[in-house]
Design a protein around this motif. Structure first.
Motif, PDB file in Angstrom:
ATOM      1  N   ASP A 198      40.354  -5.027  51.001  1.00 15.24           N
ATOM      2  CA  ASP A 198      41.068  -5.938  50.100  1.00 15.24           C
ATOM      3  C   ASP A 198      41.778  -5.097  49.043  1.00 15.24           C
ATOM      4  OD1 ASP A 198      42.012  -8.181  48.805  1.00 15.24           O
ATOM      5  OD2 ASP A 198      40.152  -8.547  47.699  1.00 15.24           O
ATOM      6  N   LEU A 199      42.776  -4.346  49.472  1.00 15.17           N
ATOM      7  CA  LEU A 199      43.472  -3.406  48.601  1.00 15.17           C
ATOM      8  C   LEU A 199      44.698  -4.047  47.979  1.00 15.17           C
ATOM      9  CD1 LEU A 199      43.483  -0.277  50.958  1.00 15.17           C
ATOM     10  CD2 LEU A 199      41.802  -0.835  49.175  1.00 15.17           C
ATOM     11  N   SER A 200      45.004  -3.620  46.765  1.00 16.03           N
ATOM     12  CA  SER A 200      46.248  -3.998  46.117  1.00 16.03           C
ATOM     13  C   SER A 200      47.290  -2.916  46.361  1.00 16.03           C
ATOM     14  CB  SER A 200      46.032  -4.165  44.608  1.00 16.03           C
ATOM     15  OG  SER A 200      45.759  -2.894  44.018  1.00 16.03           O
ATOM     16  N   ASP A 201      48.537  -3.187  46.001  1.00 14.71           N
ATOM     17  CA  ASP A 201      49.582  -2.170  46.126  1.00 14.71           C
ATOM     18  C   ASP A 201      49.245  -0.942  45.281  1.00 14.71           C
ATOM     19  OD1 ASP A 201      51.147  -3.552  47.935  1.00 14.71           O
ATOM     20  OD2 ASP A 201      52.335  -4.544  46.396  1.00 14.71           O
ATOM     21  N   ARG A 202      48.675  -1.156  44.114  1.00 13.47           N
ATOM     22  CA  ARG A 202      48.340  -0.032  43.238  1.00 13.47           C
ATOM     23  C   ARG A 202      47.183   0.779  43.820  1.00 13.47           C
ATOM     24  NH1 ARG A 202      48.846  -1.783  36.965  1.00 13.47           N
ATOM     25  NH2 ARG A 202      49.304   0.425  36.783  1.00 13.47           N
ATOM     26  N   ASN A 203      46.274   0.096  44.497  1.00 15.16           N
ATOM     27  CA  ASN A 203      45.172   0.809  45.160  1.00 15.16           C
ATOM     28  C   ASN A 203      45.693   1.795  46.193  1.00 15.16           C
ATOM     29  OD1 ASN A 203      42.933  -2.074  45.315  1.00 15.16           O
ATOM     30  ND2 ASN A 203      43.182  -0.550  43.701  1.00 15.16           N
ATOM     31  N   ILE A 204      46.636   1.348  47.035  1.00 13.38           N
ATOM     32  CA  ILE A 204      47.110   2.214  48.114  1.00 13.38           C
ATOM     33  C   ILE A 204      47.923   3.375  47.560  1.00 13.38           C
ATOM     34  CG2 ILE A 204      49.321   1.112  48.707  1.00 13.38           C
ATOM     35  CD1 ILE A 204      46.602   2.152  51.220  1.00 13.38           C
ATOM     36  N   ILE A 205      48.626   3.149  46.454  1.00 10.64           N
ATOM     37  CA  ILE A 205      49.367   4.241  45.822  1.00 10.64           C
ATOM     38  C   ILE A 205      48.396   5.281  45.272  1.00 10.64           C
ATOM     39  CG2 ILE A 205      50.909   4.860  43.922  1.00 10.64           C
ATOM     40  CD1 ILE A 205      52.303   3.464  46.249  1.00 10.64           C
ATOM     41  N   GLY A 206      47.331   4.827  44.621  1.00 13.39           N
ATOM     42  CA  GLY A 206      46.334   5.755  44.105  1.00 13.39           C
ATOM     43  C   GLY A 206      45.599   6.483  45.216  1.00 13.39           C
ATOM     44  N   TRP A 207      45.299   5.767  46.294  1.00 12.90           N
ATOM     45  CA  TRP A 207      44.584   6.380  47.425  1.00 12.90           C
ATOM     46  C   TRP A 207      45.389   7.481  48.079  1.00 12.90           C
ATOM     47  CZ3 TRP A 207      46.200   6.191  52.577  1.00 12.90           C
ATOM     48  CH2 TRP A 207      45.298   6.721  53.504  1.00 12.90           C
ATOM     49  N   ARG A 208      46.701   7.274  48.227  1.00 10.78           N
ATOM     50  CA  ARG A 208      47.510   8.229  48.992  1.00 10.78           C
ATOM     51  C   ARG A 208      47.477   9.629  48.385  1.00 10.78           C
ATOM     52  NH1 ARG A 208      53.859   6.944  47.294  1.00 10.78           N
ATOM     53  NH2 ARG A 208      53.539   7.433  45.088  1.00 10.78           N
ATOM     54  N   PHE A 209      47.459   9.705  47.029  1.00 10.77           N
ATOM     55  CA  PHE A 209      47.439  11.017  46.379  1.00 10.77           C
ATOM     56  C   PHE A 209      46.161  11.779  46.732  1.00 10.77           C
ATOM     57  CE2 PHE A 209      50.116   8.725  43.078  1.00 10.77           C
ATOM     58  CZ  PHE A 209      51.294   9.318  43.470  1.00 10.77           C
ATOM     59  N   TRP A 210      45.030  11.076  46.682  1.00 13.07           N
ATOM     60  CA  TRP A 210      43.748  11.727  46.958  1.00 13.07           C
ATOM     61  C   TRP A 210      43.570  11.996  48.452  1.00 13.07           C
ATOM     62  CZ3 TRP A 210      40.547  13.961  43.593  1.00 13.07           C
ATOM     63  CH2 TRP A 210      40.748  13.682  42.244  1.00 13.07           C
ATOM     64  N   ALA A 211      44.041  11.099  49.304  1.00 15.15           N
ATOM     65  CA  ALA A 211      43.949  11.315  50.748  1.00 15.15           C
ATOM     66  C   ALA A 211      44.753  12.551  51.152  1.00 15.15           C
ATOM     67  CB  ALA A 211      44.446  10.083  51.495  1.00 15.15           C
ATOM     68  N   SER A 212      45.944  12.692  50.589  1.00 11.71           N
ATOM     69  CA  SER A 212      46.759  13.867  50.877  1.00 11.71           C
ATOM     70  C   SER A 212      46.105  15.130  50.338  1.00 11.71           C
ATOM     71  CB  SER A 212      48.153  13.687  50.267  1.00 11.71           C
ATOM     72  OG  SER A 212      48.931  14.845  50.436  1.00 11.71           O
ATOM     73  N   PHE A 213      45.625  15.074  49.114  1.00  6.12           N
ATOM     74  CA  PHE A 213      44.983  16.228  48.492  1.00  6.12           C
ATOM     75  C   PHE A 213      43.765  16.696  49.283  1.00  6.12           C
ATOM     76  CE2 PHE A 213      41.513  17.302  45.348  1.00  6.12           C
ATOM     77  CZ  PHE A 213      41.871  18.627  45.188  1.00  6.12           C
ATOM     78  N   LEU A 214      42.945  15.763  49.747  1.00  7.16           N
ATOM     79  CA  LEU A 214      41.696  16.116  50.436  1.00  7.16           C
ATOM     80  C   LEU A 214      41.897  16.434  51.916  1.00  7.16           C
ATOM     81  CD1 LEU A 214      39.263  13.586  48.725  1.00  7.16           C
ATOM     82  CD2 LEU A 214      39.517  16.033  48.260  1.00  7.16           C
TER      83      LEU A 214
END
Length: 262
Positions: free
Chosen positions: A137-153
């Motif tokens: 149940d993600l919001s648009d802001r959730n997916i934007i925040g997730w992408r930075f950490w997913a790419s970094f990790l």
């Protein structure tokens, strides 16, 4: 974000900002206002966005990198874990992917399980919708925040408004730290993946029996191309299948040789 029951997965608490907080606090202690002023160089640039500061410190707290005592922030990190970006990344991944009830872990797991379906999502909103259809149940802001950490990790690479699944960086970090195998040792695929899925549990649901998912296959192929592993297909051995490409010669394999650390 990194603790069960918390959702700080926003665009403000980026890996770069968290790293800056942790490095700056090494051997120091500051109250919130002083820390915000010094990190933001307010004397030069003026007032900084409060969210940029508060989310970065909250995420650092969630990861147990910093703590607050008597109203003052201090670091929990050993200096050797923050003396390079790659060491910080490997340490962060070890914590983030050990918490399988966090929103970050669940989002990453769902993304990897979608395999090549994510390539049809051409915007972050489309990717969010796709992941939500799998039970999130993600919001648009959730997916934007997730992408930075997913790419970094090391889950994939940001390309425009897509995250291309590729676990090369993630696998490279765990191979660098591993002591399970001797360099040059040839390991059967089942033994290798029993180890790899313990180290990277977020990948388990991307596999269908003996068929590997897209991100895992991409990661293994880049490791091979970089000379870190050798992918071997021995006759009359148990074989697993990688995600296939018309341009890629190796589809099935039976063994992995760990040639060196990353």
């Amino acid at each position: 974000m990194f603790r069960p029951g918390t959702n700080t997965m926003r665009e403000f608490g980026t890996p770069e900002r968290v790293y800056a907080v942790v490095r700056f606090l090494n051997g120091k202690s500051y109250d919130a206002e002083t820390l915000k002023e010094k990190l933001g160089m307010e004397g030069v640039f003026g007032k900084i966005n409060q969210d940029a500061f508060s989310y970065a410190t909250r995420v650092a707290e969630e990861l147990d990198f910093i703590y607050i005592k008597d109203g003052r922030y201090s670091s929990n990190m050993d200096v050797e874990l923050i003396d390079s970006w790659s060491k910080f990344r490997a340490h962060t991944a070890k914590i983030a992917f050990s918490r399988d009830s966090s929103i970050f872990y669940k989002t990453t797991e769902a993304y990897l399980a979608l395999n090549d379906k994510v390539l049809s999502a051409h915007t972050w909103a489309e990717l969010r919708q796709m992941i939500n259809e799998s039970g999130m149940d993600l919001s648009d802001r959730n997916i934007i925040g997730w992408r930075f950490w997913a790419s970094f990790l090391g889950i994939g690479y940001i390309h425009g408004t897509q995250l291309i699944p590729n676990l090369f960086v993630r696998f490279s970090d765990v191979l660098k730290a591993q002591t399970q195998f001797e360099f040059g040792e040839i390991v059967d695929v089942e033994t290798f993946f029993a180890w790899l899925e313990r180290e990277c549990p977020e990948i388990i649901n991307s596999r269908s029996d003996q068929k590997l998912g897209l991100a895992v296959s991409n990661g293994l192929r880049i490791l091979r191309d970089q000379g870190i592993i050798e992918i071997i297909n021995q006759p009359d051995a148990v074989k697993w299948q990688m995600y296939s490409f018309l341009s890629e010669g190796i589809g099935e394999f039976s063994h992995i040789k760990v040639k060196e650390g990353s």
